[in-house]
Design a protein around this motif. Structure first.
Motif, PDB file in Angstrom:
ATOM      1  N   ALA A  57       4.468  14.268 -48.886  1.00 24.81           N
ATOM      2  CA  ALA A  57       3.874  14.036 -47.603  1.00 24.81           C
ATOM      3  C   ALA A  57       2.752  12.664 -47.795  1.00 24.81           C
ATOM      4  CB  ALA A  57       3.003  15.151 -46.726  1.00 24.81           C
ATOM      5  N   PHE A  58       2.629  11.863 -46.740  1.00 27.66           N
ATOM      6  CA  PHE A  58       1.728  10.773 -46.807  1.00 27.66           C
ATOM      7  C   PHE A  58       1.131  10.524 -45.675  1.00 27.66           C
ATOM      8  CE2 PHE A  58       0.620   6.245 -46.618  1.00 27.66           C
ATOM      9  CZ  PHE A  58       0.295   6.004 -47.937  1.00 27.66           C
ATOM     10  N   ASP A  59      -0.235  10.382 -45.443  1.00 23.26           N
ATOM     11  CA  ASP A  59      -0.939  10.478 -44.335  1.00 23.26           C
ATOM     12  C   ASP A  59      -1.741   9.014 -44.529  1.00 23.26           C
ATOM     13  OD1 ASP A  59      -0.055  12.623 -43.214  1.00 23.26           O
ATOM     14  OD2 ASP A  59      -1.287  13.884 -44.284  1.00 23.26           O
ATOM     15  N   PHE A  60      -2.047   8.491 -43.042  1.00 22.42           N
ATOM     16  CA  PHE A  60      -2.911   7.365 -43.026  1.00 22.42           C
ATOM     17  C   PHE A  60      -3.717   7.751 -41.903  1.00 22.42           C
ATOM     18  CE2 PHE A  60      -4.123   3.443 -41.105  1.00 22.42           C
ATOM     19  CZ  PHE A  60      -4.417   2.397 -42.212  1.00 22.42           C
ATOM     20  N   GLU A  61      -5.011   7.302 -41.862  1.00 22.87           N
ATOM     21  CA  GLU A  61      -6.055   7.411 -40.764  1.00 22.87           C
ATOM     22  C   GLU A  61      -7.080   6.197 -40.963  1.00 22.87           C
ATOM     23  OE1 GLU A  61      -8.720  10.675 -38.562  1.00 22.87           O
ATOM     24  OE2 GLU A  61      -7.747  11.272 -40.451  1.00 22.87           O
ATOM     25  N   GLY A  62      -7.125   5.571 -40.038  1.00 20.03           N
ATOM     26  CA  GLY A  62      -8.020   4.302 -39.842  1.00 20.03           C
ATOM     27  C   GLY A  62      -8.960   4.363 -38.637  1.00 20.03           C
ATOM     28  N   GLU A  63     -10.158   3.848 -38.726  1.00 16.01           N
ATOM     29  CA  GLU A  63     -11.094   3.883 -37.932  1.00 16.01           C
ATOM     30  C   GLU A  63     -11.385   2.401 -37.740  1.00 16.01           C
ATOM     31  OE1 GLU A  63     -14.548   6.196 -39.009  1.00 16.01           O
ATOM     32  OE2 GLU A  63     -13.586   8.010 -39.020  1.00 16.01           O
ATOM     33  N   ARG A  64     -11.266   1.965 -36.391  1.00 12.60           N
ATOM     34  CA  ARG A  64     -11.239   0.589 -35.992  1.00 12.60           C
ATOM     35  C   ARG A  64     -12.511   0.482 -35.336  1.00 12.60           C
ATOM     36  NH1 ARG A  64      -5.873  -2.081 -33.521  1.00 12.60           N
ATOM     37  NH2 ARG A  64      -5.664  -0.115 -32.534  1.00 12.60           N
ATOM     38  N   GLU A  65     -13.181  -0.968 -35.357  1.00 12.86           N
ATOM     39  CA  GLU A  65     -14.498  -1.220 -34.536  1.00 12.86           C
ATOM     40  C   GLU A  65     -14.039  -1.396 -33.211  1.00 12.86           C
ATOM     41  OE1 GLU A  65     -16.536  -4.735 -35.830  1.00 12.86           O
ATOM     42  OE2 GLU A  65     -17.465  -3.692 -37.587  1.00 12.86           O
ATOM     43  N   SER A  75       6.481  12.607 -43.830  1.00 10.64           N
ATOM     44  CA  SER A  75       6.866  13.875 -44.639  1.00 10.64           C
ATOM     45  C   SER A  75       8.074  13.483 -45.201  1.00 10.64           C
ATOM     46  CB  SER A  75       7.027  15.294 -43.994  1.00 10.64           C
ATOM     47  OG  SER A  75       7.943  15.063 -42.981  1.00 10.64           O
ATOM     48  N   PHE A  76       8.519  14.194 -46.572  1.00 10.95           N
ATOM     49  CA  PHE A  76       9.692  13.954 -47.335  1.00 10.95           C
ATOM     50  C   PHE A  76      10.207  15.123 -47.811  1.00 10.95           C
ATOM     51  CE2 PHE A  76       6.623  10.185 -48.007  1.00 10.95           C
ATOM     52  CZ  PHE A  76       7.583   9.324 -47.445  1.00 10.95           C
ATOM     53  N   PRO A  77      11.041  15.729 -46.892  1.00  9.88           N
ATOM     54  CA  PRO A  77      11.519  17.197 -47.024  1.00  9.88           C
ATOM     55  C   PRO A  77      12.146  17.399 -48.532  1.00  9.88           C
ATOM     56  CG  PRO A  77      12.102  16.601 -44.993  1.00  9.88           C
ATOM     57  CD  PRO A  77      11.669  15.354 -45.634  1.00  9.88           C
ATOM     58  N   SER A 108      -4.238   9.919 -47.736  1.00 12.76           N
ATOM     59  CA  SER A 108      -4.033  11.273 -48.274  1.00 12.76           C
ATOM     60  C   SER A 108      -2.568  11.229 -48.454  1.00 12.76           C
ATOM     61  CB  SER A 108      -4.561  12.468 -47.602  1.00 12.76           C
ATOM     62  OG  SER A 108      -3.944  12.439 -46.484  1.00 12.76           O
ATOM     63  N   PHE A 109      -2.332  12.138 -49.560  1.00 16.08           N
ATOM     64  CA  PHE A 109      -0.958  12.464 -49.964  1.00 16.08           C
ATOM     65  C   PHE A 109      -0.679  13.784 -50.680  1.00 16.08           C
ATOM     66  CE2 PHE A 109      -2.433   9.466 -53.093  1.00 16.08           C
ATOM     67  CZ  PHE A 109      -1.964   9.958 -54.395  1.00 16.08           C
ATOM     68  N   GLU A 110       0.486  14.361 -50.641  1.00 17.74           N
ATOM     69  CA  GLU A 110       0.570  15.802 -51.328  1.00 17.74           C
ATOM     70  C   GLU A 110       1.797  15.577 -52.324  1.00 17.74           C
ATOM     71  OE1 GLU A 110       0.829  20.322 -50.277  1.00 17.74           O
ATOM     72  OE2 GLU A 110       0.911  18.691 -48.558  1.00 17.74           O
ATOM     73  N   THR A 111       1.742  16.015 -53.527  1.00 21.54           N
ATOM     74  CA  THR A 111       2.958  15.965 -54.311  1.00 21.54           C
ATOM     75  C   THR A 111       4.094  17.196 -53.913  1.00 21.54           C
ATOM     76  OG1 THR A 111       1.891  17.512 -55.831  1.00 21.54           O
ATOM     77  CG2 THR A 111       1.992  14.865 -56.101  1.00 21.54           C
ATOM     78  N   PHE A 112       5.259  17.080 -54.222  1.00 21.70           N
ATOM     79  CA  PHE A 112       6.366  17.819 -53.924  1.00 21.70           C
ATOM     80  C   PHE A 112       6.600  19.056 -55.076  1.00 21.70           C
ATOM     81  CE2 PHE A 112      10.791  18.632 -53.902  1.00 21.70           C
ATOM     82  CZ  PHE A 112      11.105  18.964 -52.564  1.00 21.70           C
ATOM     83  N   ASP A 113       6.718  20.092 -54.452  1.00 21.46           N
ATOM     84  CA  ASP A 113       6.829  21.063 -55.587  1.00 21.46           C
ATOM     85  C   ASP A 113       7.961  22.214 -55.261  1.00 21.46           C
ATOM     86  OD1 ASP A 113       5.775  22.769 -53.539  1.00 21.46           O
ATOM     87  OD2 ASP A 113       4.261  23.841 -55.069  1.00 21.46           O
TER      88      ASP A 113
END
Length: 229
Positions: A57-65, A75-77, A108-113
Motif C-alpha cells: 500500500a501507498f498513502d499520500f497526505e498533503g496540507e495546503r495553505e 493498495s496492491f493486493p 507512508s507505505f507498507e511492505t507486502f508479506d
C-alpha cells in the motif's frame, strides 16, 4: 482616490483571488522513485548497490495553505515489486496531485508479506581491514510500515507544486544507517553462504540472525522523501 479607479482595483483583486482558487484544482504531474543510500559508510567499509522492495500500500497526505487538503491511497493486493533505482519512475505511483503550497506532505507505505517472500532485499559489499571484499545480501520478509514527512531539494518541509512543472519524488531507504550498529567483529565472524557461486554474507531470519535482529530494529529509520523540481 477616484471612485472608478478604486472599483477597478477591487475588481482586479477579486478576479485574481478567484483565479487563484480555481488554479488550485489544476493537477501537478508527480512521479515517484524508490532508491537506497548509495554512499559509503563513514569508515568506508560498506556500500550498497541495489535491491528491491515490494509494496502492499501507498498513502499520500498533503496540507495546503489554500484549498482543500489532499489525500489518496493506493493498495496492491498482489504486491508491487520495485527495483531500487534513482531514475526509474514507477508508473503505478505516477499521480496527478493538485497544485499549491503544501506546508506538510506525509508519505507512508507498507511492505507486502502475503506470500511469505522477501519484500525488501538489499545488496552491498563489505570490505574488511585487509581490503578483501565480500558481497552482502540482506533479506526481509515481514510486513513493515514506513511514514515520512517529505522535503524539497533544499530540505524545506514546505513544498510548492505548480501545474506546469513536473516533479520527481525520490523515496530513499538507508541501509547504511541500518548497518551502523553492526560491529567489525560481527562482520568478520559472519557465516558465509554460496550465492550464485560466490561466498556471501547472507543476512535474514535464518542466517546470521543475530545481525538480522539488530538491523530490523532500525529498518524504518532514516527513510526520506525528497521532491525534486
Amino acid at each position: 482616490m477616484n471612485k472608478n479607479i478604486l472599483i477597478l482595483i477591487l475588481g482586479v483583486l477579486i478576479s485574481s483571488i478567484t483565479s487563484c482558487k480555481k488554479d488550485l484544482k489544476l493537477p501537478t504531474d508527480v512521479g515517484f522513485t524508490y532508491d537506497i543510500n548509495r554512499n559509503k559508510s563513514a569508515d568506508g567499509n560498506l556500500i550498497f548497490t541495489g535491491g528491491t522492495i515490494i509494496l502492499a500500500a501507498f498513502d499520500f497526505e498533503g496540507e495546503r495553505e489554500q484549498g482543500d487538503d489532499v489525500y489518496f491511497s493506493k493498495s496492491f493486493p498482489g504486491g508491487l515489486s520495485i527495483p531500487f533505482s534513482p531514475e526509474n519512475i514507477i508508473p503505478e505511483l505516477d499521480f496527478d496531485i493538485p497544485q499549491g503550497v503544501y506546508n506538510r506532505i506525509d508519505i507512508s507505505f507498507e511492505t507486502f508479506d502475503d506470500l511469505g517472500d522477501n519484500n525488501i532485499v538489499v545488496n552491498g559489499i563489505y570490505t574488511n581491514s585487509e581490503n578483501a571484499e565480500t558481497p552482502i545480501i540482506f533479506e526481509f520478509k515481514s510486513s513493515e510500515y514506513f511514514s515520512i514527512t517529505a522535503e524539497d531539494y533544499t530540505r524545506n518541509s514546505q513544498i510548492i507544486l505548480n501545474e506546469d512543472r513536473p516533479v520527481s519524488t525520490e523515496i530513499k531507504l538507508d541501509p547504511i544507517h541500518w548497518f551502523q550498529i553492526i560491529s567489525e567483529t560481527l562482520f568478520n565472524n559472519a557465516v558465509l553462504v554460496e550465492v550464485d557461486g560466490v561466498m556471501t554474507i547472507l543476512i535474514n531470519e535464518s542466517v546470521n540472525d543475530s545481525m538480522f535482529d539488530l538491523i530490523v530494529d532500525r529498518i524504518d529509520e532514516s527513510t526520506e522523501a525528497v521532491f525534486k523540481y
